[in-house]
Design an enzyme around this catalytic site. Structure first.
Site, PDB file in Angstrom:
ATOM      1  N   HIS A 120       0.814  -1.223   0.000  1.00  9.92           N
ATOM      2  CA  HIS A 120       0.000   0.000   0.000  1.00  9.92           C
ATOM      3  C   HIS A 120       0.846   1.272   0.000  1.00  9.92           C
ATOM      4  O   HIS A 120       0.370   2.353   0.367  1.00  9.92           O
ATOM      5  CB  HIS A 120      -0.957  -0.012   1.201  1.00  9.92           C
ATOM      6  CG  HIS A 120      -1.944  -1.135   1.151  1.00  9.92           C
ATOM      7  ND1 HIS A 120      -2.622  -1.583   2.251  1.00  9.92           N
ATOM      8  CD2 HIS A 120      -2.348  -1.924   0.127  1.00  9.92           C
ATOM      9  CE1 HIS A 120      -3.413  -2.608   1.910  1.00  9.92           C
ATOM     10  NE2 HIS A 120      -3.261  -2.827   0.638  1.00  9.92           N
ATOM     11  N   SER A 188      -7.071  -7.556   9.743  1.00  8.10           N
ATOM     12  CA  SER A 188      -8.464  -8.012   9.836  1.00  8.10           C
ATOM     13  C   SER A 188      -8.811  -8.899   8.640  1.00  8.10           C
ATOM     14  O   SER A 188      -9.894  -9.468   8.579  1.00  8.10           O
ATOM     15  CB  SER A 188      -9.391  -6.798   9.862  1.00  8.10           C
ATOM     16  OG  SER A 188      -9.152  -5.987   8.711  1.00  8.10           O
TER      17      SER A 188
HETATM   18  N1  APR Z   1      -1.338  -7.360  17.718  1.00  5.68           N
HETATM   19  C1  APR Z   1      -1.880  -8.046  16.673  1.00  5.68           C
HETATM   20  N2  APR Z   1      -3.052  -7.697  16.055  1.00  5.68           N
HETATM   21  C2  APR Z   1      -3.709  -6.629  16.565  1.00  5.68           C
HETATM   22  C3  APR Z   1      -3.224  -5.869  17.667  1.00  5.68           C
HETATM   23  C4  APR Z   1      -1.984  -6.278  18.241  1.00  5.68           C
HETATM   24  N3  APR Z   1      -1.441  -5.628  19.265  1.00  5.68           N
HETATM   25  N4  APR Z   1      -4.112  -4.853  17.914  1.00  5.68           N
HETATM   26  C5  APR Z   1      -5.127  -4.982  16.992  1.00  5.68           C
HETATM   27  N5  APR Z   1      -4.883  -6.051  16.198  1.00  5.68           N
HETATM   28  C6  APR Z   1      -5.678  -6.555  15.067  1.00  5.68           C
HETATM   29  C7  APR Z   1      -7.157  -6.261  15.135  1.00  5.68           C
HETATM   30  O1  APR Z   1      -7.858  -7.241  15.890  1.00  5.68           O
HETATM   31  C8  APR Z   1      -7.548  -6.292  13.657  1.00  5.68           C
HETATM   32  O2  APR Z   1      -7.914  -7.604  13.260  1.00  5.68           O
HETATM   33  O3  APR Z   1      -5.218  -5.906  13.913  1.00  5.68           O
HETATM   34  C9  APR Z   1      -6.258  -5.879  12.937  1.00  5.68           C
HETATM   35  C10 APR Z   1      -6.280  -4.495  12.317  1.00  5.68           C
HETATM   36  O4  APR Z   1      -7.198  -4.521  11.271  1.00  5.68           O
HETATM   37  P1  APR Z   1      -7.432  -3.238  10.351  1.00  5.68           P
HETATM   38  O5  APR Z   1      -7.536  -2.042  11.188  1.00  5.68           O
HETATM   39  O6  APR Z   1      -8.547  -3.586   9.439  1.00  5.68           O
HETATM   40  O7  APR Z   1      -6.055  -3.093   9.541  1.00  5.68           O
HETATM   41  P2  APR Z   1      -5.567  -3.876   8.238  1.00  5.68           P
HETATM   42  O8  APR Z   1      -6.030  -5.284   8.225  1.00  5.68           O
HETATM   43  O9  APR Z   1      -4.117  -3.646   8.120  1.00  5.68           O
HETATM   44  O10 APR Z   1      -6.317  -3.044   7.076  1.00  5.68           O
HETATM   45  C11 APR Z   1      -5.986  -3.349   5.755  1.00  5.68           C
HETATM   46  O11 APR Z   1      -7.237  -1.499   4.959  1.00  5.68           O
HETATM   47  O12 APR Z   1      -7.779   0.548   5.559  1.00  5.68           O
HETATM   48  C12 APR Z   1      -7.068  -0.140   4.651  1.00  5.68           C
HETATM   49  O13 APR Z   1      -5.113   0.434   3.477  1.00  5.68           O
HETATM   50  C13 APR Z   1      -5.616   0.223   4.759  1.00  5.68           C
HETATM   51  O14 APR Z   1      -3.718  -1.247   4.895  1.00  5.68           O
HETATM   52  C14 APR Z   1      -5.024  -1.030   5.379  1.00  5.68           C
HETATM   53  C15 APR Z   1      -5.962  -2.115   4.918  1.00  5.68           C
END
Ligand code: APR
Length: 238
Positions: A120, A188
């Site tokens: 990204h 997620s």
């Molecule tokens: N350790 C591991 N996982 C964690 C922690 C932690 N300390 N804290 C939160 N999480 C988990 C949450 O439970 C969730 O499942 O991290 C995940 C974060 O999910 P998102 O906020 O959806 O982030 P991500 O999966 O990276 O999103 C993907 O979406 O918004 C777009 O471009 C953006 O790169 C991003 C993409």
């Protein structure tokens, strides 16, 4: 936290490992996640997927820069956590370690990870909207306009409504189809094509491990789910 004997043995003997990370790996460094677990990002009443969109670059590029400049300044103070450092150390441990991230925060690189596949983009880079020339913003200001063609610069990140950088996913997918062990950390698993990488690894016979305090749509596909924070779970691997 129980790590199975099978996974410990695999971790001790495999050569080809792929790690996919998401916002959750940076949560313990203080970076807000987008959805689950940590507090969700909103800017001046605008949800992140509005201010971080291709449409907004067309409509109001200065507003987009204001949002990304704010995030970059916020990130400047933050440091990698034990999860970032653990993965960086795996570069010396495994013959072939592939690190693919959805994060734009640059914390993997700050922890010493090299050759990070950034699906990204990266918040520390600006890119020309016309010729694509990129400019680093690590300890330096970006030029007001492209020095090659004079056109406007934009953040070098994948915004909502945009395709991934050419070749990045295909390269990661090829390595996912060859890995023996795949870690999915702090995502997620809702955003494709990134979330498709563990599926490719699984289909190719890899052992897939999820590290997340919450279950995700990917959990059912995983051989092992380690429910916890990345900064606490990953350092358990010896
Ligand atoms: N350790 C591991 N996982 C964690 C922690 C932690 N300390 N804290 C939160 N999480 C988990 C949450 O439970 C969730 O499942 O991290 C995940 C974060 O999910 P998102 O906020 O959806 O982030 P991500 O999966 O990276 O999103 C993907 O979406 O918004 C777009 O471009 C953006 O790169 C991003 C993409």
């Amino acid at each position: 936290m129980h790590i199975s004997a099978e996974l410990q043995q695999l971790f001790a003997r495999v050569k080809r490992v792929l790690v996919l990370t998401g916002a959750g790996i940076s949560a313990e460094s203080g970076v807000p996640t987008f959805r689950g677990g940590g507090n969700t990002a909103v800017w001046k009443g605008m949800p992140f997927d509005v201010i971080s969109s291709a449409e907004m670059v067309e409509r109001d590029l200065p507003a987009v820069w204001e949002w990304f400049d704010y995030r970059r300044n916020f990130l400047e103070e933050l440091t990698p956590n034990p999860a970032h450092f653990e993965i960086a150390s795996w570069q010396e441990r495994f013959a072939e370690l592939t690190l693919v991230t959805q994060n734009i925060d640059g914390l993997h690189q700050k922890a010493g990870s090299r050759a990070v596949i950034e699906l990204h983009g990266n918040i520390w880079r600006a890119r020309c909207t016309a010729c694509g020339t990129t400019y680093s913003m690590v300890q330096q200001k970006r030029p007001d306009a492209c020095l090659e063609c004079g056109e406007a610069l934009r953040p070098d990140v994948v915004l909502f409504g945009e395709m991934l950088p050419p070749g990045a996913f295909e390269f990661a997918a090829a390595l996912a189809s060859q890995c023996e062990l795949c870690f999915v950390v702090g995502t997620s698993a809702l955003v494709y094509p990134a979330a498709g990488l563990p599926e490719i690894a699984k289909a190719a016979g890899a052992y897939v491990v999820e590290v997340n305090p919450e279950r995700t749509p990917l959990s059912v596909l995983c051989d092992e789910v380690l429910t916890g924070k990345a900064g606490e779970v990953l350092p358990l691997f010896q």
